[in-house]
Write a protein that holds these residues in place. Structure first.
Motif, PDB file in Angstrom:
ATOM      1  N   GLY A 224       0.791  -1.221   0.000  1.00  0.00           N
ATOM      2  CA  GLY A 224       0.000   0.000   0.000  1.00  0.00           C
ATOM      3  C   GLY A 224       0.824   1.273   0.000  1.00  0.00           C
ATOM      4  O   GLY A 224       0.268   2.372  -0.150  1.00  0.00           O
ATOM      5  N   ALA A 225       2.138   1.164   0.174  1.00  0.00           N
ATOM      6  CA  ALA A 225       2.996   2.347   0.241  1.00  0.00           C
ATOM      7  C   ALA A 225       3.220   2.955  -1.142  1.00  0.00           C
ATOM      8  O   ALA A 225       3.136   2.266  -2.172  1.00  0.00           O
ATOM      9  CB  ALA A 225       4.341   1.997   0.870  1.00  0.00           C
ATOM     10  N   LEU A 226       3.519   4.256  -1.147  1.00  0.00           N
ATOM     11  CA  LEU A 226       3.732   5.000  -2.386  1.00  0.00           C
ATOM     12  C   LEU A 226       5.218   5.267  -2.627  1.00  0.00           C
ATOM     13  O   LEU A 226       5.996   5.443  -1.683  1.00  0.00           O
ATOM     14  CB  LEU A 226       2.982   6.326  -2.347  1.00  0.00           C
ATOM     15  CG  LEU A 226       1.455   6.250  -2.388  1.00  0.00           C
ATOM     16  CD1 LEU A 226       0.849   7.594  -1.989  1.00  0.00           C
ATOM     17  CD2 LEU A 226       0.969   5.832  -3.773  1.00  0.00           C
ATOM     18  N   TYR A 227       5.575   5.313  -3.893  1.00  0.00           N
ATOM     19  CA  TYR A 227       6.944   5.647  -4.322  1.00  0.00           C
ATOM     20  C   TYR A 227       6.869   6.657  -5.454  1.00  0.00           C
ATOM     21  O   TYR A 227       6.085   6.485  -6.395  1.00  0.00           O
ATOM     22  CB  TYR A 227       7.672   4.387  -4.805  1.00  0.00           C
ATOM     23  CG  TYR A 227       8.950   4.659  -5.578  1.00  0.00           C
ATOM     24  CD1 TYR A 227      10.006   5.355  -4.992  1.00  0.00           C
ATOM     25  CD2 TYR A 227       9.092   4.204  -6.887  1.00  0.00           C
ATOM     26  CE1 TYR A 227      11.177   5.591  -5.698  1.00  0.00           C
ATOM     27  CE2 TYR A 227      10.262   4.429  -7.597  1.00  0.00           C
ATOM     28  CZ  TYR A 227      11.304   5.128  -7.009  1.00  0.00           C
ATOM     29  OH  TYR A 227      12.464   5.365  -7.706  1.00  0.00           O
ATOM     30  N   VAL A 228       7.655   7.729  -5.357  1.00  0.00           N
ATOM     31  CA  VAL A 228       7.712   8.712  -6.439  1.00  0.00           C
ATOM     32  C   VAL A 228       9.148   8.859  -6.903  1.00  0.00           C
ATOM     33  O   VAL A 228      10.083   8.839  -6.088  1.00  0.00           O
ATOM     34  CB  VAL A 228       7.138  10.082  -6.002  1.00  0.00           C
ATOM     35  CG1 VAL A 228       7.986  10.747  -4.931  1.00  0.00           C
ATOM     36  CG2 VAL A 228       6.988  11.003  -7.207  1.00  0.00           C
ATOM     37  N   SER A 229       9.311   8.985  -8.197  1.00  0.00           N
ATOM     38  CA  SER A 229      10.639   9.192  -8.769  1.00  0.00           C
ATOM     39  C   SER A 229      10.598  10.313  -9.786  1.00  0.00           C
ATOM     40  O   SER A 229       9.641  10.436 -10.554  1.00  0.00           O
ATOM     41  CB  SER A 229      11.148   7.907  -9.437  1.00  0.00           C
ATOM     42  OG  SER A 229      12.464   8.077  -9.914  1.00  0.00           O
ATOM     43  N   TYR A 230      11.639  11.156  -9.773  1.00  0.00           N
ATOM     44  CA  TYR A 230      11.854  12.152 -10.814  1.00  0.00           C
ATOM     45  C   TYR A 230      12.942  11.590 -11.721  1.00  0.00           C
ATOM     46  O   TYR A 230      14.107  11.487 -11.323  1.00  0.00           O
ATOM     47  CB  TYR A 230      12.313  13.489 -10.228  1.00  0.00           C
ATOM     48  CG  TYR A 230      11.348  14.196  -9.299  1.00  0.00           C
ATOM     49  CD1 TYR A 230      10.013  13.805  -9.187  1.00  0.00           C
ATOM     50  CD2 TYR A 230      11.778  15.260  -8.523  1.00  0.00           C
ATOM     51  CE1 TYR A 230       9.136  14.463  -8.338  1.00  0.00           C
ATOM     52  CE2 TYR A 230      10.904  15.935  -7.665  1.00  0.00           C
ATOM     53  CZ  TYR A 230       9.588  15.532  -7.568  1.00  0.00           C
ATOM     54  OH  TYR A 230       8.720  16.191  -6.720  1.00  0.00           O
TER      55      TYR A 230
END
Length: 359
Positions: A224-230
């Motif tokens: 359920g955790a979120l990950y963001v990448s640029y």
């Protein structure tokens, strides 16, 4: 020598000394004197050799990820950051990434806002344990910890960056929220499902295969955790049959330790292959965002000022041989980055927000 000639020579020498002192004074105002530049853990007598080895390895970046040489990439990325970390901090600051320009706001403010956006996207909150995959000297980590009050654990492959990040954390009074670990984000020393969220800011571009680093981040996230990448990527405007465009992209790759840039349209598919749900995808460099490359173009005068100092110190034997070569490489790379931004064929901030499915 005639008295008039001697006076003329003395005047020229005096002006040269005045210029040198003025340049050094300007550099000191930026918070870090050129004489303090180190090359990470590389000894003085090895800097030039290490630079040449690095440059030779990344001459054909697109081929690296398809050969056995991909196993050598982490070691050369480590070498790269030994060579450039102090120069980056001296000339750029503690956040080794770009951000959209914001009218009426300073570069520092724009950088902080860009970093805080990552924290907001993953919902970082007090008491949570958040991963910074590829933390550098920890500029984003400190901004995100201060903004969210989450506990941020950063990982970087470079031991020198670990020591720099820890020192900065203590100075900022954030060492209670920020932890830094030396390691490879392709094989992290963390247990499965041990993080409440994760982010990468212009870091995963160093991985030979993006799928490998995404899979490792997926492993350590809780369900359920979120990950963001640029992400650094080529855009749909890039034409691999255009020699001028190819030179721009390869110039970015060679000068930034990148084993081949990915295409913008393949990032989401890679994330899905490792099991992520793709929540949102957006190029944060697109209008109405201000040009991220403007800061590079504005810094050309500062570059020449700094380069004069570095060359002088190298000639005097104060700075090790090879430092001027590294600085020249970074200046050339800045030109390629600017051109990539102006033409729209490259973006350093393709944002992808992913979720690990709930159990």
């Amino acid at each position: 020598m005639e008295p008039a000639a001697m006076l003329c020579t003395a005047a020229v020498a005096g002006l040269g000394l005045y210029w040198f002192v003025w340049v050094m004074g300007s550099a000191e105002q930026k918070g870090k004197r050129a004489v303090e530049l180190k090359m990470g853990s590389i000894s003085r007598d090895k800097v030039q050799d290490k630079y040449r080895q690095y440059w030779s390895f990344f001459q054909r970046p697109q081929e690296i990820s398809e050969t056995a040489d991909k196993e050598k990439v982490p070691a050369f990325v480590d070498t790269f950051y030994n060579l450039v970390t102090d120069i980056y901090e001296w000339g750029w600051g503690q956040s080794f990434h770009f951000s959209p320009a914001i009218p009426g706001r300073s570069h520092r403010d724009a950088t902080r806002i860009h970093e805080e956006r990552a924290a907001d996207l993953i919902g970082a909150a007090p008491g949570q344990r958040i991963l910074d995959a590829g933390c550098g000297v920890g500029g984003p980590m400190r901004a995100i910890a201060a903004h969210s009050r989450a506990n941020v654990v950063g990982i970087t492959i470079n031991e020198y960056q670990v020591s720099r990040a820890r020192a900065h954390n203590r100075k900022a009074g954030l060492d209670g929220l920020c932890e830094v670990v030396c390691g490879n984000f392709l094989d992290m020393p963390f247990e499965d499902a041990s993080f409440d969220g994760a982010y990468s800011i212009e870091a995963t571009c160093h991985a030979p295969k993006l799928e490998d680093v995404y899979a490792e981040i997926f492993r350590v996230l809780k369900p359920g955790a979120l990950y963001v990448s640029y992400e650094w990527v080529t855009t749909a405007l890039y034409r691999p049959d255009d020699p001028e465009q190819v030179e721009v992209i390869q110039g970015i790759e060679r000068g930034d330790a990148l084993p081949g840039l990915r295409r913008q349209d393949e990032i989401a598919a890679i994330a899905r292959r490792v099991g992520f749900e793709v929540v949102r995808e957006e190029d944060l460099a697109r209008a109405p965002a201000g040009p991220w490359w403007a800061r590079l173009k504005m810094g050309r005068l500062a570059y020449w000022r700094n380069h004069l100092v570095i060359k002088a110190l190298s000639l005097l034997g104060i700075a090790p041989k090879g430092v001027a070569d590294v600085h020249e490489m970074l200046y050339s790379t800045a030109g390629h980055l600017s051109r990539g931004g102006e033409t729209g064929i490259f973006t350093p901030m393709h944002m992808i927000l992913c979720r690990k499915p709930a159990a």
